[in-house]
Design a protein around this motif. Structure first.
Motif, short mmCIF file in Angstrom:
data_model
loop_
_atom_site.label_atom_id
_atom_site.label_comp_id
_atom_site.label_asym_id
_atom_site.label_seq_id
_atom_site.Cartn_x
_atom_site.Cartn_y
_atom_site.Cartn_z
N GLN A 114 -11.53 -4.71 10.98
CA GLN A 114 -11.21 -4.57 9.43
C GLN A 114 -11.03 -3.69 8.33
O GLN A 114 -11.73 -3.05 9.65
CB GLN A 114 -11.70 -5.89 8.46
CG GLN A 114 -11.68 -7.19 9.52
CD GLN A 114 -12.87 -7.60 8.48
OE1 GLN A 114 -13.86 -7.56 7.92
NE2 GLN A 114 -13.18 -9.81 9.02
N GLN A 147 -5.87 1.42 6.70
CA GLN A 147 -4.79 0.53 5.91
C GLN A 147 -4.04 1.18 6.38
O GLN A 147 -2.72 1.49 5.87
CB GLN A 147 -5.34 0.96 3.90
CG GLN A 147 -6.09 0.29 3.75
CD GLN A 147 -6.39 0.68 2.11
OE1 GLN A 147 -7.16 1.81 2.20
NE2 GLN A 147 -6.30 -0.45 1.42
N ARG A 157 5.00 -3.16 -7.43
CA ARG A 157 4.61 -3.19 -6.39
C ARG A 157 3.34 -2.02 -6.61
O ARG A 157 2.16 -2.44 -5.89
CB ARG A 157 5.33 -2.18 -5.65
CG ARG A 157 6.46 -2.96 -4.91
CD ARG A 157 7.75 -1.68 -4.58
NE ARG A 157 8.79 -2.36 -3.20
CZ ARG A 157 9.38 -1.59 -2.50
NH1 ARG A 157 9.51 -0.48 -2.64
NH2 ARG A 157 9.84 -2.42 -1.98
N ALA A 164 0.93 -4.58 -7.29
CA ALA A 164 0.36 -5.28 -5.74
C ALA A 164 -0.79 -4.93 -5.29
O ALA A 164 -1.90 -5.23 -4.74
CB ALA A 164 1.39 -6.21 -5.46
N TRP A 165 -0.49 -3.09 -5.55
CA TRP A 165 -1.00 -2.40 -4.50
C TRP A 165 -2.64 -2.33 -4.56
O TRP A 165 -3.79 -1.68 -3.37
CB TRP A 165 -0.46 -1.35 -3.79
CG TRP A 165 -1.21 0.11 -3.51
CD1 TRP A 165 -1.70 0.29 -1.71
CD2 TRP A 165 -2.16 1.33 -3.96
NE1 TRP A 165 -2.14 1.79 -1.47
CE2 TRP A 165 -2.72 1.60 -2.93
CE3 TRP A 165 -1.98 1.88 -5.70
CZ2 TRP A 165 -3.33 2.75 -3.54
CZ3 TRP A 165 -2.67 2.52 -4.83
CH2 TRP A 165 -3.15 3.25 -4.05
N GLN A 166 -2.69 -2.38 -6.05
CA GLN A 166 -4.01 -2.04 -6.80
C GLN A 166 -5.04 -3.27 -6.61
O GLN A 166 -6.71 -2.80 -6.55
CB GLN A 166 -3.95 -1.49 -7.78
CG GLN A 166 -3.23 0.00 -8.09
CD GLN A 166 -2.83 0.47 -10.11
OE1 GLN A 166 -2.48 -0.22 -10.50
NE2 GLN A 166 -3.09 1.56 -9.84
N LYS A 167 -4.07 -4.24 -6.58
CA LYS A 167 -5.27 -5.83 -6.23
C LYS A 167 -5.42 -5.89 -5.21
O LYS A 167 -6.61 -6.83 -4.25
CB LYS A 167 -4.53 -6.36 -7.26
CG LYS A 167 -3.89 -6.06 -8.73
CD LYS A 167 -3.29 -7.61 -9.58
CE LYS A 167 -3.25 -7.50 -10.69
NZ LYS A 167 -2.79 -8.94 -11.06
N ASP A 168 -5.03 -5.14 -4.05
CA ASP A 168 -5.04 -5.49 -2.37
C ASP A 168 -6.11 -4.80 -2.10
O ASP A 168 -5.99 -2.91 -1.96
CB ASP A 168 -4.12 -5.26 -1.78
CG ASP A 168 -4.08 -5.27 0.20
OD1 ASP A 168 -4.97 -6.45 0.13
OD2 ASP A 168 -3.45 -4.42 0.60
N ILE A 169 -7.33 -5.44 -1.64
CA ILE A 169 -8.78 -4.13 -1.71
C ILE A 169 -9.07 -4.82 -0.41
O ILE A 169 -9.20 -6.03 0.13
CB ILE A 169 -9.75 -4.70 -2.24
CG1 ILE A 169 -9.44 -4.24 -3.66
CG2 ILE A 169 -11.33 -3.74 -1.71
CD1 ILE A 169 -10.49 -4.39 -5.29
N PRO A 170 -8.56 -3.89 0.99
CA PRO A 170 -9.18 -4.48 2.25
C PRO A 170 -10.61 -4.45 2.32
O PRO A 170 -11.55 -4.39 1.68
CB PRO A 170 -8.89 -3.62 2.64
CG PRO A 170 -9.02 -0.95 1.58
CD PRO A 170 -8.82 -2.47 0.52
#
Length: 173
Positions: free
Chosen positions: A74, A77, A157, A160-166
């Protein structure tokens, strides 16, 4: 591996330092040579230039693959560059994101910049450049109605990227 963090502008667009999303600061060198004993040596050591968009987050997965080290399950990125360099990667990413005060999303053709505040170039809240027609980023298309849909697409886009926290990486073994 020879690479760098974002570079200094060195006078491009009348700016001197890094921390901006213009090409002079965001385009950086990346050179990789594999050890001669590596099964990847032939593809990495032949002087091939890859023009695809790659990011610093791709370096770690590449080095792990070159060294035969498994990736954590996990939190990674980036993607290994080995198939891209070999010419066998059919589905490589078409855009890159960055954030440092301001934010950007970049494709081969366009760059969208969301500024944290109005900048001295008059960029305002958003900047949009067609890098194929304007590689020096001198013509901001953000207020051009012809490019309104493109501007909106990149804004979505980027959000959405800023909200995508791995998830936090799980190191096994």
């Amino acid at each position: 591996v020879f690479t760098a963090d974002h570079g200094n502008m060195l006078g491009d667009l009348n700016r001197w330092f890094k921390g901006v999303m213009y090409e002079g600061s965001t385009r950086i060198p990346l050179l990789i040579k594999a050890p001669g004993t590596s099964p990847f040596a032939a593809q990495f050591n032949r002087g091939k230039v890859v023009s695809n968009i790659v990011e610093n987050i791709d370096v770690m997965p590449t080095l792990c693959e070159l060294a035969g080290v498994p990736l954590p399950s996990q939190g990674i990125q980036g993607r290994s560059l080995t198939k891209l360099v070999a010419g066998t990667e059919p589905d490589w990413k078409e855009l890159a994101f960055a954030e440092r005060g301001s934010s950007m999303v970049r494709t081969a053709q366009y760059k969208f910049i969301k500024n944290a505040k109005k900048n001295e170039r008059g960029g305002g809240a958003a900047e949009l450049y067609d890098l194929t027609k304007d590689p020096l980023e001198t013509n901001n298309l953000a207020d051009d109605p012809v490019h309104a849909a493109t501007l909106q697409e990149f804004a979505v886009r980027l959000e959405a990227w800023q909200k995508d926290i791995p998830p936090v990486p799980v190191i096994e073994g």
